[in-house]
Enzyme design. Structure first.
Site, PDB file in Angstrom:
ATOM      1  N   HIS A 264       0.843  -1.203   0.000  1.00 53.93           N
ATOM      2  CA  HIS A 264       0.000   0.000   0.000  1.00 53.93           C
ATOM      3  C   HIS A 264       0.868   1.238   0.000  1.00 53.93           C
ATOM      4  O   HIS A 264       1.940   1.234   0.604  1.00 53.93           O
ATOM      5  CB  HIS A 264      -0.929   0.006   1.227  1.00 53.93           C
ATOM      6  N   ASP A 315      -8.060  -5.412  -0.845  1.00 55.22           N
ATOM      7  CA  ASP A 315      -8.488  -6.242  -1.975  1.00 55.22           C
ATOM      8  C   ASP A 315      -8.198  -7.728  -1.795  1.00 55.22           C
ATOM      9  O   ASP A 315      -8.796  -8.553  -2.471  1.00 55.22           O
ATOM     10  CB  ASP A 315      -7.805  -5.750  -3.264  1.00 55.22           C
TER      11      ASP A 315
HETATM   12  N1  COA Z   1       4.121  -7.319  -4.507  1.00 57.06           N
HETATM   13  C1  COA Z   1       5.468  -7.360  -4.466  1.00 57.06           C
HETATM   14  N2  COA Z   1       6.226  -6.317  -4.087  1.00 57.06           N
HETATM   15  C2  COA Z   1       5.591  -5.194  -3.732  1.00 57.06           C
HETATM   16  C3  COA Z   1       4.192  -5.096  -3.744  1.00 57.06           C
HETATM   17  C4  COA Z   1       3.459  -6.213  -4.154  1.00 57.06           C
HETATM   18  N3  COA Z   1       2.134  -6.182  -4.186  1.00 57.06           N
HETATM   19  N4  COA Z   1       3.829  -3.852  -3.344  1.00 57.06           N
HETATM   20  C5  COA Z   1       4.965  -3.200  -3.071  1.00 57.06           C
HETATM   21  N5  COA Z   1       6.013  -4.005  -3.296  1.00 57.06           N
HETATM   22  C6  COA Z   1       7.425  -3.700  -3.102  1.00 57.06           C
HETATM   23  C7  COA Z   1       8.055  -3.085  -4.332  1.00 57.06           C
HETATM   24  O1  COA Z   1       8.548  -4.033  -5.215  1.00 57.06           O
HETATM   25  C8  COA Z   1       9.117  -2.253  -3.712  1.00 57.06           C
HETATM   26  O2  COA Z   1      10.159  -3.114  -3.284  1.00 57.06           O
HETATM   27  P1  COA Z   1      11.666  -2.758  -3.523  1.00 57.06           P
HETATM   28  O3  COA Z   1      11.897  -1.498  -2.750  1.00 57.06           O
HETATM   29  O4  COA Z   1      12.383  -3.942  -3.018  1.00 57.06           O
HETATM   30  O5  COA Z   1      11.802  -2.549  -5.016  1.00 57.06           O
HETATM   31  C9  COA Z   1       8.463  -1.714  -2.446  1.00 57.06           C
HETATM   32  O6  COA Z   1       7.503  -2.695  -2.097  1.00 57.06           O
HETATM   33  C10 COA Z   1       7.788  -0.371  -2.634  1.00 57.06           C
HETATM   34  O7  COA Z   1       6.925  -0.439  -3.744  1.00 57.06           O
HETATM   35  P2  COA Z   1       6.391   0.795  -4.561  1.00 57.06           P
HETATM   36  O8  COA Z   1       6.141   0.369  -5.972  1.00 57.06           O
HETATM   37  O9  COA Z   1       7.255   2.001  -4.371  1.00 57.06           O
HETATM   38  O10 COA Z   1       5.018   1.069  -3.849  1.00 57.06           O
HETATM   39  P3  COA Z   1       3.869   2.019  -4.346  1.00 57.06           P
HETATM   40  O11 COA Z   1       3.475   2.854  -3.198  1.00 57.06           O
HETATM   41  O12 COA Z   1       4.212   2.722  -5.608  1.00 57.06           O
HETATM   42  O13 COA Z   1       2.733   0.965  -4.728  1.00 57.06           O
HETATM   43  C11 COA Z   1       0.808  -0.326  -4.738  1.00 57.06           C
HETATM   44  C12 COA Z   1       1.589   0.767  -4.016  1.00 57.06           C
HETATM   45  C13 COA Z   1      -0.511  -0.534  -4.032  1.00 57.06           C
HETATM   46  C14 COA Z   1       0.539   0.104  -6.184  1.00 57.06           C
HETATM   47  C15 COA Z   1       1.632  -1.632  -4.731  1.00 57.06           C
HETATM   48  O14 COA Z   1       1.790  -2.060  -3.409  1.00 57.06           O
HETATM   49  C16 COA Z   1       1.037  -2.727  -5.593  1.00 57.06           C
HETATM   50  O15 COA Z   1       1.286  -2.759  -6.797  1.00 57.06           O
HETATM   51  N6  COA Z   1       0.220  -3.638  -4.986  1.00 57.06           N
HETATM   52  C17 COA Z   1      -0.435  -4.673  -5.759  1.00 57.06           C
HETATM   53  C18 COA Z   1      -1.731  -4.145  -6.344  1.00 57.06           C
HETATM   54  C19 COA Z   1      -2.765  -3.928  -5.279  1.00 57.06           C
HETATM   55  O16 COA Z   1      -3.023  -4.784  -4.461  1.00 57.06           O
HETATM   56  N7  COA Z   1      -3.417  -2.779  -5.356  1.00 57.06           N
HETATM   57  C20 COA Z   1      -4.479  -2.416  -4.445  1.00 57.06           C
HETATM   58  C21 COA Z   1      -4.056  -1.334  -3.509  1.00 57.06           C
HETATM   59  S1  COA Z   1      -5.269  -1.050  -2.257  1.00 57.06           S
END
Ligand code: COA
Length: 379
Positions: A264, A315
Site C-alpha cells: 500500500h 483487496d
Molecule cells: N508485490 C510485491 N512487491 C511489492 C508489492 C506487491 N504487491 N507492493 C509493493 N512491493 C514492493 C516493491 O517491489 C518495492 O520493493 P523494492 O523497494 O524492493 O523494489 C516496495 O515494495 C515499494 O513499492 P512501490 O512500488 O514504491 O510502492 P507504491 O506505493 O508505488 O505501490 C501499490 C503501491 C498498491 C501500487 C503496490 O503495493 C502494488 O502494486 N500492490 C499490488 C496491487 C494492489 O493490491 N493494489 C491495491 C491497492 S489497495
C-alpha cells in the site's frame, strides 16, 4: 530567455499533500482509518452502510428519523431510466462489467434534468441518485447478461441487501446481509486514493458530478487500485493447489512482479480493512463448508510477509468474501465502486463547497527548443 528553475518531480505524488479534507483520514503509520473522525473499526462493528453514507455527506451520524429518511430516499432512487435498462440488455454479454458501469454512469446524466445544475440541492440529489443507481446498474447487467429478470428493490431493506438480492436474483440470508453491509462500509471511503483524487480533479474544473464519478470509475478499474480484487482471485485460481503457493510467489518476486492484494502507498502496517475482511471470509467459508481459497490466502499472506515484509490490503480478502457471496470474479471491482461512490460524492461535494482548480505542474525533461524541419527535408 530567462532559465526557469526546474524542480524534480515527486514520482506518483508520494507524500504530496494535495488539498485539505474533512471526509476521511488514513493514518498509515498506525494502521488506522477514520471516516469523518470515526474509527472504521467502530463503524464496521456498530453502524449500517446507510448511516455511513449520511456521515460521509453530512459530517454527522444520523438520528433514527434521518436514517430512515435517507434509506427511503436511496431505495426510491434505485430504479433506472428505461433506455438504460434496454441498453444493458442489448450490449455484448462478454463486456467487462467495469466498462459497462463506466459507460452507464455517464449515460445516467442524459436522463437527469439536474445533471448540469450546480446548486447544493441539485448536487445532493445527484449524490443520492448515483449512490442508489450504481448498485442497480451492476445487478441489472449481471442479470441481463444471463437473460434473467431483475428483482424490484424491497422498500423495507437496506441498500447493500437490496443490491445483493437484486444481483443474485433471490432473497439473501442474515449472514450474507452482514457480509455485504461490512463490504460496503469498509470500501466507502479512503482519503485521497487515486479514484477519489481523480474525481476531485474533474470536480475542480466545475464539471458535473456524473463526469466526476465516471472519471473515478475509470481510475478505480486499474489493477494497482480497485482492479486488484479481481486479480487476486485470478492468482488464487492460477496457483490452484496449496502446495504450489511457495513456488508461485517465489517466481513472481524473482521476476519483480506484484503480488496482487499486497502492499500500500500509505499503510506501513496492516490495512485495518484487511483484518475485518479476513474474519468475514473465514466465517462465510466455514458456513459454506468451502474454505479452499481462504486457506490458500492464509498461506500466501504468511509467505509474502516473510519474503517482502508487506501486508494484505483491502483487496486481498475481498476476493474470498466475494467468492463466498457467489459474485462472479469479473464483477469484483464493481462491488468496490458500488460502495465507494458514497465517498467519491462526499469528496466532490466538499470540492464544490470550496473549489480551486487542481492544476499541478510537471518537470519537463524533454529536449527544447528544437528546430523545425519542413516536411520535404525530413529524412
Ligand atoms: N508485490 C510485491 N512487491 C511489492 C508489492 C506487491 N504487491 N507492493 C509493493 N512491493 C514492493 C516493491 O517491489 C518495492 O520493493 P523494492 O523497494 O524492493 O523494489 C516496495 O515494495 C515499494 O513499492 P512501490 O512500488 O514504491 O510502492 P507504491 O506505493 O508505488 O505501490 C501499490 C503501491 C498498491 C501500487 C503496490 O503495493 C502494488 O502494486 N500492490 C499490488 C496491487 C494492489 O493490491 N493494489 C491495491 C491497492 S489497495
Amino acid at each position: 530567455m530567462a532559465e526557469e528553475t526546474r524542480p524534480l518531480a515527486t514520482r506518483g505524488l508520494e507524500g504530496v499533500i494535495a488539498a485539505e479534507t474533512r471526509v476521511g483520514y488514513v493514518d498509515g503509520i498506525n494502521g488506522k482509518l477514520y471516516y469523518r473522525g470515526f474509527d472504521v473499526n467502530e463503524l464496521a462493528a456498530k453502524a449500517s452502510y446507510v448511516e455511513v453514507v449520511h456521515l460521509l455527506w453530512e459530517d454527522e451520524l444520523p438520528t433514527s428519523k434521518e436514517l430512515e429518511f435517507l434509506r427511503t430516499e436511496l431505495i426510491m432512487e434505485m430504479n433506472l431510466p428505461q433506455p438504460l435498462m434496454a441498453w444493458l440488455k442489448r450490449i455484448p454479454k462478454k463486456t467487462h462489467p467495469m466498462v459497462v458501469l463506466r459507460s452507464a454512469v455517464s449515460d445516467l446524466a442524459i436522463y437527469d434534468r439536474e445533471a448540469l445544475e450546480d446548486s447544493p440541492r441539485a448536487n445532493r440529489n445527484k449524490a443520492i441518485r448515483l449512490t442508489a443507481k450504481i448498485p442497480t446498474i451492476i445487478a441489472a447487467y449481471h442479470r441481463a447478461a444471463q437473460g434473467l429478470p431483475l428483482l424490484e428493490p424491497d422498500h423495507k431493506k437496506g441498500l447493500p441487501e437490496n443490491f445483493l438480492r437484486m444481483f443474485l436474483g433471490r432473497e439473501v440470508t442474515g449472514e450474507e446481509v452482514n457480509a455485504i453491509e461490512l463490504m460496503f462500509i469498509l470500501h466507502a471511503e479512503h482519503g485521497f486514493n487515486a479514484s477519489t483524487f481523480a474525481a476531485r480533479v474533474t470536480a475542480g474544473t466545475l464539471a458535473d458530478m456524473y463526469a466526476a464519478v465516471t472519471t473515478a470509475i475509470g481510475t478505480l478499474m486499474g489493477p494497482l487500485h480497485g482492479g486488484a480484487n479481481q486479480r487476486v482471485m485470478q492468482m488464487l485460481t492460477e496457483i490452484g493447489r496449496p502446495e504450489d503457493v511457495d513456488d508461485y510467489i517465489d517466481g513472481l518476486l524473482a521476476r519483480k512482479e506484484r503480488v496482487m492484494g499486497f502492499g500500500h502507498r500509505v499503510y506501513k502496517v496492516e490495512d485495518p480493512r484487511a483484518r475485518h475482511l479476513r474474519k468475514a471470509a473465514a466465517k462465510l467459508c466455514e458456513r459454506n463448508k468451502e474454505c479452499f481459497y481462504v486457506n490458500m490466502s492464509d498461506l500466501i499472506e504468511k509467505k509474502v510477509k516473510k519474503a517482502k515484509g508487506i501486508y494484505p490490503n483491502v483487496d486481498f480478502y475481498s476476493a474470498s468474501v466475494q467468492h463466498s457471496l457467489q459474485i462472479p470474479v469479473e464483477f469484483y471491482t464493481t462491488l468496490f465502486a458500488a460502495s465507494r461512490v458514497s465517498g467519491w460524492t462526499a469528496h466532490v461535494l466538499e470540492q464544490y463547497s470550496d473549489n480551486r482548480l487542481i492544476r499541478p505542474r510537471s518537470a519537463f525533461v524533454g529536449r527544447y527548443p528544437r528546430d523545425f524541419t519542413p516536411i520535404s527535408k525530413r529524412k
